[in-house]
Design a protein around this motif. Structure first.
Motif, PDB file in Angstrom:
ATOM      1  N   PHE A  56       0.855  -1.186   0.000  1.00 19.94           N
ATOM      2  CA  PHE A  56       0.000   0.000   0.000  1.00 19.94           C
ATOM      3  C   PHE A  56       0.891   1.237   0.000  1.00 19.94           C
ATOM      4  N   VAL A  57       0.814   2.009  -1.080  1.00 20.79           N
ATOM      5  CA  VAL A  57       1.548   3.276  -1.118  1.00 20.79           C
ATOM      6  C   VAL A  57       0.667   4.284  -0.379  1.00 20.79           C
ATOM      7  N   ASN A  58       1.081   4.589   0.833  1.00 21.83           N
ATOM      8  CA  ASN A  58       0.233   5.322   1.777  1.00 21.83           C
ATOM      9  C   ASN A  58       0.299   6.829   1.538  1.00 21.83           C
ATOM     10  N   PRO A  59      -0.749   7.416   0.958  1.00 19.35           N
ATOM     11  CA  PRO A  59      -0.661   8.849   0.624  1.00 19.35           C
ATOM     12  C   PRO A  59      -0.378   9.709   1.853  1.00 19.35           C
ATOM     13  N   MET A  60      -0.828   9.246   3.042  1.00 19.21           N
ATOM     14  CA  MET A  60      -0.732  10.080   4.240  1.00 19.21           C
ATOM     15  C   MET A  60       0.712  10.334   4.694  1.00 19.21           C
ATOM     16  N   PHE A 106      -5.720  10.378  13.806  1.00 16.49           N
ATOM     17  CA  PHE A 106      -4.304  10.176  13.514  1.00 16.49           C
ATOM     18  C   PHE A 106      -3.586   9.609  14.723  1.00 16.49           C
ATOM     19  N   VAL A 107      -2.531   8.835  14.445  1.00 15.50           N
ATOM     20  CA  VAL A 107      -1.613   8.426  15.507  1.00 15.50           C
ATOM     21  C   VAL A 107      -0.326   9.201  15.273  1.00 15.50           C
ATOM     22  N   ASP A 108       0.087   9.970  16.274  1.00  8.75           N
ATOM     23  CA  ASP A 108       1.265  10.817  16.104  1.00  8.75           C
ATOM     24  C   ASP A 108       2.248  10.556  17.239  1.00  8.75           C
ATOM     25  N   MET A 109       3.482  10.938  17.046  1.00 12.78           N
ATOM     26  CA  MET A 109       4.491  10.721  18.084  1.00 12.78           C
ATOM     27  C   MET A 109       5.383  11.943  18.190  1.00 12.78           C
ATOM     28  N   ASN A 110       5.794  12.237  19.404  1.00 13.15           N
ATOM     29  CA  ASN A 110       6.662  13.378  19.650  1.00 13.15           C
ATOM     30  C   ASN A 110       8.126  12.937  19.702  1.00 13.15           C
ATOM     31  N   ILE A 111       9.016  13.848  19.941  1.00 15.84           N
ATOM     32  CA  ILE A 111      10.445  13.654  20.256  1.00 15.84           C
ATOM     33  C   ILE A 111      11.205  12.869  19.183  1.00 15.84           C
ATOM     34  N   ILE A 112      11.036  11.544  19.122  1.00 14.56           N
ATOM     35  CA  ILE A 112      11.949  10.797  18.240  1.00 14.56           C
ATOM     36  C   ILE A 112      11.560  10.903  16.763  1.00 14.56           C
ATOM     37  N   THR A 113      10.420  11.555  16.497  1.00 13.14           N
ATOM     38  CA  THR A 113      10.038  11.782  15.095  1.00 13.14           C
ATOM     39  C   THR A 113      10.486  13.170  14.609  1.00 13.14           C
ATOM     40  N   LYS A 114      11.113  13.929  15.504  1.00 13.78           N
ATOM     41  CA  LYS A 114      11.410  15.325  15.147  1.00 13.78           C
ATOM     42  C   LYS A 114      12.737  15.481  14.416  1.00 13.78           C
ATOM     43  N   GLY A 115      13.712  14.623  14.731  1.00 12.66           N
ATOM     44  CA  GLY A 115      15.026  14.740  14.099  1.00 12.66           C
ATOM     45  C   GLY A 115      15.135  13.871  12.861  1.00 12.66           C
ATOM     46  N   LEU A 116      16.349  13.712  12.369  1.00 12.77           N
ATOM     47  CA  LEU A 116      16.660  12.857  11.209  1.00 12.77           C
ATOM     48  C   LEU A 116      15.657  13.119  10.076  1.00 12.77           C
ATOM     49  N   CYS A 117      14.971  12.072   9.599  1.00 15.58           N
ATOM     50  CA  CYS A 117      14.042  12.254   8.463  1.00 15.58           C
ATOM     51  C   CYS A 117      12.874  13.162   8.828  1.00 15.58           C
ATOM     52  N   GLY A 118      12.506  13.207  10.118  1.00 16.11           N
ATOM     53  CA  GLY A 118      11.366  14.006  10.546  1.00 16.11           C
ATOM     54  C   GLY A 118      11.571  15.498  10.334  1.00 16.11           C
ATOM     55  N   SER A 120      13.060  17.095   7.722  1.00 17.43           N
ATOM     56  CA  SER A 120      12.686  17.532   6.366  1.00 17.43           C
ATOM     57  C   SER A 120      11.355  16.917   5.917  1.00 17.43           C
ATOM     58  N   ARG A 121      10.826  15.954   6.689  1.00 18.68           N
ATOM     59  CA  ARG A 121       9.548  15.324   6.332  1.00 18.68           C
ATOM     60  C   ARG A 121       8.609  15.389   7.559  1.00 18.68           C
ATOM     61  N   PRO A 122       8.129  16.615   7.875  1.00 16.12           N
ATOM     62  CA  PRO A 122       7.442  16.827   9.158  1.00 16.12           C
ATOM     63  C   PRO A 122       6.157  16.024   9.368  1.00 16.12           C
ATOM     64  N   ILE A 123       5.457  15.623   8.291  1.00 17.74           N
ATOM     65  CA  ILE A 123       4.208  14.866   8.499  1.00 17.74           C
ATOM     66  C   ILE A 123       4.400  13.361   8.259  1.00 17.74           C
ATOM     67  N   HIS A 124       5.625  12.995   7.899  1.00 18.06           N
ATOM     68  CA  HIS A 124       5.873  11.614   7.466  1.00 18.06           C
ATOM     69  C   HIS A 124       5.522  10.584   8.544  1.00 18.06           C
ATOM     70  N   PHE A 125       6.026  10.776   9.753  1.00 17.61           N
ATOM     71  CA  PHE A 125       5.845   9.723  10.764  1.00 17.61           C
ATOM     72  C   PHE A 125       4.423   9.675  11.320  1.00 17.61           C
ATOM     73  N   ARG A 126       3.705  10.780  11.228  1.00 22.36           N
ATOM     74  CA  ARG A 126       2.282  10.738  11.571  1.00 22.36           C
ATOM     75  C   ARG A 126       1.552   9.820  10.593  1.00 22.36           C
ATOM     76  N   GLY A 127       1.902   9.936   9.326  1.00 22.17           N
ATOM     77  CA  GLY A 127       1.315   9.053   8.305  1.00 22.17           C
ATOM     78  C   GLY A 127       1.711   7.604   8.515  1.00 22.17           C
ATOM     79  N   VAL A 128       2.979   7.397   8.869  1.00 26.11           N
ATOM     80  CA  VAL A 128       3.467   6.024   9.094  1.00 26.11           C
ATOM     81  C   VAL A 128       2.785   5.410  10.315  1.00 26.11           C
ATOM     82  N   CYS A 129       2.766   6.157  11.436  1.00 28.04           N
ATOM     83  CA  CYS A 129       2.168   5.613  12.673  1.00 28.04           C
ATOM     84  C   CYS A 129       0.678   5.328  12.459  1.00 28.04           C
TER      85      CYS A 129
END
Ligand code: AMP
Length: 280
Positions: A56-60, A106-118, A120-129
């Motif tokens: 599934f290519v997840n648009p979110m 939505f399922v979202d996460m703080n702290i460890i989603t903010k650095g690295l890929c997070g 430059s991709r600020p909504i990415h991990f919310r979509g993943v979670c």
């Protein structure tokens, strides 16, 4: 091997298997499968009685200017890889099946989603979670398999299952590489011949960083500089980030003390690639 686009059918299969006392492994993917995905499926087949692979290519999880529309897709090829790896069921939903007309949660996460890929991709991990939570609720697996290729994602999913008391074992699997060291990725298909050669600089630069750490270098700043300099020797590269953080909580550090994650994201031309190593 079974194939379905419907949530209800997945539930039916899994319910039956559980009734028979069988264990269920799960491998979530975005398709365009390669040997990296196959290694996850094979590990799941080894560990479990039944294995579900989602495609599934997840648009979110894609930002507005990212490659959702261009992301490579080839379901017939994917079916063959899943069949060869002895998966039992492919779940290949349409976006409408996953999100319907009105989707508010939505399922979202703080702290460890903010650095690295997070960064430059600020909504990415919310979509993943969010999508992984939904897939976990649909498939109801005993174990789920994620590649270390996406090390931050692996850390995020582990943390999510802990924080939300999801009763699923998250199994991390090693990075599968091409012969010249480039980490296998569905996005490698974007690379032209010249870019493909240049892309080996990701693994090369990480290896040079690893050698300096193994040689006793303790300064995060110095090792990052060594990796950055190596990347910039290659023309047509742009660094998104070079980071060394504590593993698996991804805390920033100044001094290298294992376990650590060294992770990079680099544009080769227009293609953004990631790679990493973990020292336990
Ligand atoms: P993707 O289809 O890119 O979302 O990846 C699905 C899963 O396969 C994720 O858990 C990835 O980390 C994993 N994966 C992708 N590439 C590799 C690789 N080269 N080696 C191991 N796992 C991988």
């Amino acid at each position: 091997m079974e194939f379905t686009k419907k949530i209800d059918e997945v539930r039916k299969f899994v319910r039956q298997w559980k009734k028979e006392g069988l264990s269920v492994g799960f491998v979530p993917t975005m398709g365009y499968l390669h040997d990296g995905h196959k290694s996850l499926i094979e590990k799941a087949v080894k560990d479990n009685d039944k294995v579900v692979v989602s495609i599934f290519v997840n648009p979110m999880q894609f930002g507005e200017n990212e490659d959702f529309n261009d992301y490579p897709r080839d379901i017939e090829h994917d079916k063959k890889i899943c069949f060869d790896a002895k998966a039992d069921l492919i779940f290949n939903p349409d976006a409408s099946e996953m999100y319907g007309d009105n989707f508010y949660t939505f399922v979202d996460m703080n702290i460890i989603t903010k650095g690295l890929c997070g960064k430059s991709r600020p909504i990415h991990f919310r979509g993943v979670c969010t999508v992984v939570s939904k897939l976990f609720n649909i498939v109801n697996p005993d174990k789920a398999y994620f590649g270390q290729k996406d090390a931050q994602q692996l850390a995020v999913i582990k943390k999510m299952t802990e924080d939300l008391n999801m009763n699923i074992d998250i199994i991390g699997c090693p990075i599968i590489r091409e012969d010249d060291g480039l980490a296998k990725s569905s996005r490698n298909v974007y690379l032209n011949n010249e870019d493909r050669k240049a892309a080996t600089v990701l693994n090369k630069s990480l290896n040079i960083g690893k050698i300096s750490i193994n040689g006793g270098e303790k300064s995060v700043e110095k090792v990052k500089k060594i990796i950055e300099n190596e990347i910039l020797k290659e023309k047509n590269t742009k660094i998104d980030y070079v980071e060394i953080v504590k593993w698996p909580n991804l805390e920033p550090i100044d001094v290298i003390e294992k376990p650590i994650l060294a992770a990079i994201a680099v544009y080769i031309g227009k293609t953004r690639l990631i790679d990493n190593f973990i020292l336990e």
